[in-house]
Design a protein around this motif. Sequence first.
Motif, PDB file in Angstrom:
ATOM      1  N   ILE A 157      -9.181   6.050  -7.640  1.00 10.78           N
ATOM      2  CA  ILE A 157     -10.132   6.155  -6.526  1.00 10.78           C
ATOM      3  C   ILE A 157      -9.631   7.087  -5.427  1.00 10.78           C
ATOM      4  CG2 ILE A 157     -11.374   4.882  -4.731  1.00 10.78           C
ATOM      5  CD1 ILE A 157     -11.125   2.399  -6.540  1.00 10.78           C
ATOM      6  N   PHE A 158      -8.441   6.841  -4.900  1.00 10.61           N
ATOM      7  CA  PHE A 158      -7.978   7.617  -3.758  1.00 10.61           C
ATOM      8  C   PHE A 158      -6.550   8.079  -3.973  1.00 10.61           C
ATOM      9  CE2 PHE A 158      -8.023   3.070  -2.903  1.00 10.61           C
ATOM     10  CZ  PHE A 158      -6.684   2.792  -2.731  1.00 10.61           C
ATOM     11  N   ALA A 159      -6.268   9.275  -3.464  1.00 11.69           N
ATOM     12  CA  ALA A 159      -4.927   9.829  -3.546  1.00 11.69           C
ATOM     13  C   ALA A 159      -4.211   9.556  -2.236  1.00 11.69           C
ATOM     14  CB  ALA A 159      -4.989  11.329  -3.813  1.00 11.69           C
ATOM     15  N   LEU A 160      -3.048   8.974  -2.318  1.00  8.11           N
ATOM     16  CA  LEU A 160      -2.235   8.723  -1.135  1.00  8.11           C
ATOM     17  C   LEU A 160      -1.181   9.812  -1.031  1.00  8.11           C
ATOM     18  CD1 LEU A 160      -1.788   4.878  -1.590  1.00  8.11           C
ATOM     19  CD2 LEU A 160      -3.336   6.042  -0.032  1.00  8.11           C
ATOM     20  N   ASP A 161      -0.960  10.320   0.169  1.00  7.61           N
ATOM     21  CA  ASP A 161       0.035  11.365   0.369  1.00  7.61           C
ATOM     22  C   ASP A 161       1.084  10.879   1.369  1.00  7.61           C
ATOM     23  OD1 ASP A 161      -1.234  11.555   2.856  1.00  7.61           O
ATOM     24  OD2 ASP A 161      -2.363  13.341   2.302  1.00  7.61           O
ATOM     25  N   ILE A 162       1.938  11.788   1.788  1.00 10.81           N
ATOM     26  CA  ILE A 162       3.026  11.417   2.696  1.00 10.81           C
ATOM     27  C   ILE A 162       2.488  10.907   4.033  1.00 10.81           C
ATOM     28  CG2 ILE A 162       3.360  13.737   3.637  1.00 10.81           C
ATOM     29  CD1 ILE A 162       6.142  11.189   2.829  1.00 10.81           C
ATOM     30  N   TYR A 163       1.341  11.413   4.471  1.00  8.16           N
ATOM     31  CA  TYR A 163       0.746  10.931   5.713  1.00  8.16           C
ATOM     32  C   TYR A 163       0.318   9.461   5.556  1.00  8.16           C
ATOM     33  CZ  TYR A 163       0.453  15.893   6.909  1.00  8.16           C
ATOM     34  OH  TYR A 163       0.756  17.197   7.166  1.00  8.16           O
ATOM     35  N   ASP A 164      -0.312   9.149   4.429  1.00  4.26           N
ATOM     36  CA  ASP A 164      -0.738   7.771   4.172  1.00  4.26           C
ATOM     37  C   ASP A 164       0.455   6.835   4.062  1.00  4.26           C
ATOM     38  OD1 ASP A 164      -3.624   8.246   3.866  1.00  4.26           O
ATOM     39  OD2 ASP A 164      -3.033   9.350   2.075  1.00  4.26           O
ATOM     40  N   ASP A 166      -3.597  10.706 -13.785  1.00  6.62           N
ATOM     41  CA  ASP A 166      -2.932  11.996 -13.933  1.00  6.62           C
ATOM     42  C   ASP A 166      -3.177  12.934 -12.752  1.00  6.62           C
ATOM     43  OD1 ASP A 166      -5.598  12.251 -14.582  1.00  6.62           O
ATOM     44  OD2 ASP A 166      -5.260  13.609 -16.274  1.00  6.62           O
ATOM     45  N   GLN A 167      -4.142  12.621 -11.914  1.00  8.46           N
ATOM     46  CA  GLN A 167      -4.407  13.419 -10.710  1.00  8.46           C
ATOM     47  C   GLN A 167      -3.769  12.804  -9.467  1.00  8.46           C
ATOM     48  OE1 GLN A 167      -8.683  13.564 -10.775  1.00  8.46           O
ATOM     49  NE2 GLN A 167      -8.700  15.359 -12.118  1.00  8.46           N
ATOM     50  N   GLY A 168      -2.988  11.747  -9.652  1.00  8.19           N
ATOM     51  CA  GLY A 168      -2.289  11.116  -8.543  1.00  8.19           C
ATOM     52  C   GLY A 168      -3.133  10.169  -7.713  1.00  8.19           C
ATOM     53  N   ARG A 169      -4.279   9.740  -8.240  1.00 10.94           N
ATOM     54  CA  ARG A 169      -5.152   8.830  -7.511  1.00 10.94           C
ATOM     55  C   ARG A 169      -4.818   7.381  -7.863  1.00 10.94           C
ATOM     56  NH1 ARG A 169     -10.617  11.642  -9.333  1.00 10.94           N
ATOM     57  NH2 ARG A 169      -9.677  10.798 -11.209  1.00 10.94           N
ATOM     58  N   ALA A 205       0.836  -1.212   0.000  1.00  8.15           N
ATOM     59  CA  ALA A 205       0.000   0.000   0.000  1.00  8.15           C
ATOM     60  C   ALA A 205       0.864   1.254   0.000  1.00  8.15           C
ATOM     61  CB  ALA A 205      -0.929  -0.002   1.212  1.00  8.15           C
ATOM     62  N   ALA A 206       1.967   1.220   0.739  1.00  4.84           N
ATOM     63  CA  ALA A 206       2.866   2.372   0.785  1.00  4.84           C
ATOM     64  C   ALA A 206       3.557   2.606  -0.545  1.00  4.84           C
ATOM     65  CB  ALA A 206       3.899   2.184   1.890  1.00  4.84           C
ATOM     66  N   SER A 207       3.687   1.570  -1.347  1.00  2.41           N
ATOM     67  CA  SER A 207       4.406   1.701  -2.623  1.00  2.41           C
ATOM     68  C   SER A 207       3.503   2.078  -3.803  1.00  2.41           C
ATOM     69  CB  SER A 207       5.136   0.393  -2.938  1.00  2.41           C
ATOM     70  OG  SER A 207       4.196  -0.611  -3.256  1.00  2.41           O
ATOM     71  N   LEU A 208       2.195   2.144  -3.592  1.00  3.01           N
ATOM     72  CA  LEU A 208       1.265   2.383  -4.708  1.00  3.01           C
ATOM     73  C   LEU A 208       1.576   3.640  -5.509  1.00  3.01           C
ATOM     74  CD1 LEU A 208      -2.192   1.367  -3.219  1.00  3.01           C
ATOM     75  CD2 LEU A 208      -0.844   0.151  -4.925  1.00  3.01           C
ATOM     76  N   ASN A 209       1.967   4.713  -4.830  1.00  9.50           N
ATOM     77  CA  ASN A 209       2.261   5.968  -5.536  1.00  9.50           C
ATOM     78  C   ASN A 209       3.525   5.895  -6.378  1.00  9.50           C
ATOM     79  OD1 ASN A 209       0.078   7.398  -4.647  1.00  9.50           O
ATOM     80  ND2 ASN A 209       1.159   8.383  -2.964  1.00  9.50           N
ATOM     81  N   TYR A 210       4.335   4.887  -6.168  1.00  8.56           N
ATOM     82  CA  TYR A 210       5.646   4.842  -6.797  1.00  8.56           C
ATOM     83  C   TYR A 210       5.760   3.782  -7.889  1.00  8.56           C
ATOM     84  CZ  TYR A 210       6.046   7.427  -2.511  1.00  8.56           C
ATOM     85  OH  TYR A 210       5.819   8.323  -1.498  1.00  8.56           O
ATOM     86  N   ILE A 211       4.652   3.109  -8.180  1.00  6.58           N
ATOM     87  CA  ILE A 211       4.632   2.102  -9.243  1.00  6.58           C
ATOM     88  C   ILE A 211       3.965   2.723 -10.470  1.00  6.58           C
ATOM     89  CG2 ILE A 211       3.801  -0.175  -9.947  1.00  6.58           C
ATOM     90  CD1 ILE A 211       3.806  -0.945  -6.955  1.00  6.58           C
ATOM     91  N   PRO A 212       4.715   2.875 -11.545  1.00  4.17           N
ATOM     92  CA  PRO A 212       4.150   3.514 -12.746  1.00  4.17           C
ATOM     93  C   PRO A 212       2.913   2.764 -13.250  1.00  4.17           C
ATOM     94  CG  PRO A 212       6.526   3.240 -12.958  1.00  4.17           C
ATOM     95  CD  PRO A 212       6.105   2.494 -11.725  1.00  4.17           C
ATOM     96  N   GLY A 213       1.896   3.540 -13.625  1.00  2.60           N
ATOM     97  CA  GLY A 213       0.690   2.975 -14.191  1.00  2.60           C
ATOM     98  C   GLY A 213      -0.424   2.725 -13.201  1.00  2.60           C
ATOM     99  N   LEU A 214      -0.128   2.768 -11.900  1.00  2.00           N
ATOM    100  CA  LEU A 214      -1.179   2.538 -10.907  1.00  2.00           C
ATOM    101  C   LEU A 214      -1.905   3.814 -10.500  1.00  2.00           C
ATOM    102  CD1 LEU A 214       0.302  -0.153  -8.496  1.00  2.00           C
ATOM    103  CD2 LEU A 214      -1.228  -0.454 -10.430  1.00  2.00           C
ATOM    104  N   THR A 215      -1.326   4.962 -10.811  1.00  2.00           N
ATOM    105  CA  THR A 215      -1.984   6.226 -10.482  1.00  2.00           C
ATOM    106  C   THR A 215      -2.383   6.945 -11.756  1.00  2.00           C
ATOM    107  OG1 THR A 215       0.160   7.335 -10.349  1.00  2.00           O
ATOM    108  CG2 THR A 215      -0.769   6.535  -8.287  1.00  2.00           C
TER     109      THR A 215
END
Length: 136
Positions: A37-44, A30-33, A18-28
């Motif tokens: 569905i959901f946008a993960l940030d540094i807190y998440d 153009d709005q970073g979701r 779950a922590a790596s979702l933002n860093y795997i190309p193709g899973l987010t």
Amino acid sequence: MGKLRIIAAVYAIVLLGAASLNYIPGLTDDQGRAFGIFALDIYDDSLHVASAAWAAIAAWLSSRAARSFLFYFGVLYFGDGLLGLITGSGYLDLGIVNYGIQDLPLGFKILANLPHLALGGFAVYSALVFGKKATA
């Protein structure tokens, strides 16, 4: 290794995923979701990494530590999912503090909070059901 320790170890892997979702190309998108569905940030990300570390340490230590992790983690994450379902913001990632109550469609709230509800619910279930078997 007992069932509770295995479940806690699997939680560590899932939470790191779950922590790596933002860093795997193709899973987010153009709005970073993630998954649109959901946008993960540094807190998440911080929450997921800290939870993964807690799970891994508990799995490594003992069945009792794994049971405690699963119970307390489950209560915290399930509660966060319920609050997110009701208000559109959770508390574990400080969303309720940072964003307040959000007017979001119910379907979106369900999809966005389902991971915490499912992970939390299964963790509590595992701690209560498998924990009794381990101590019996």
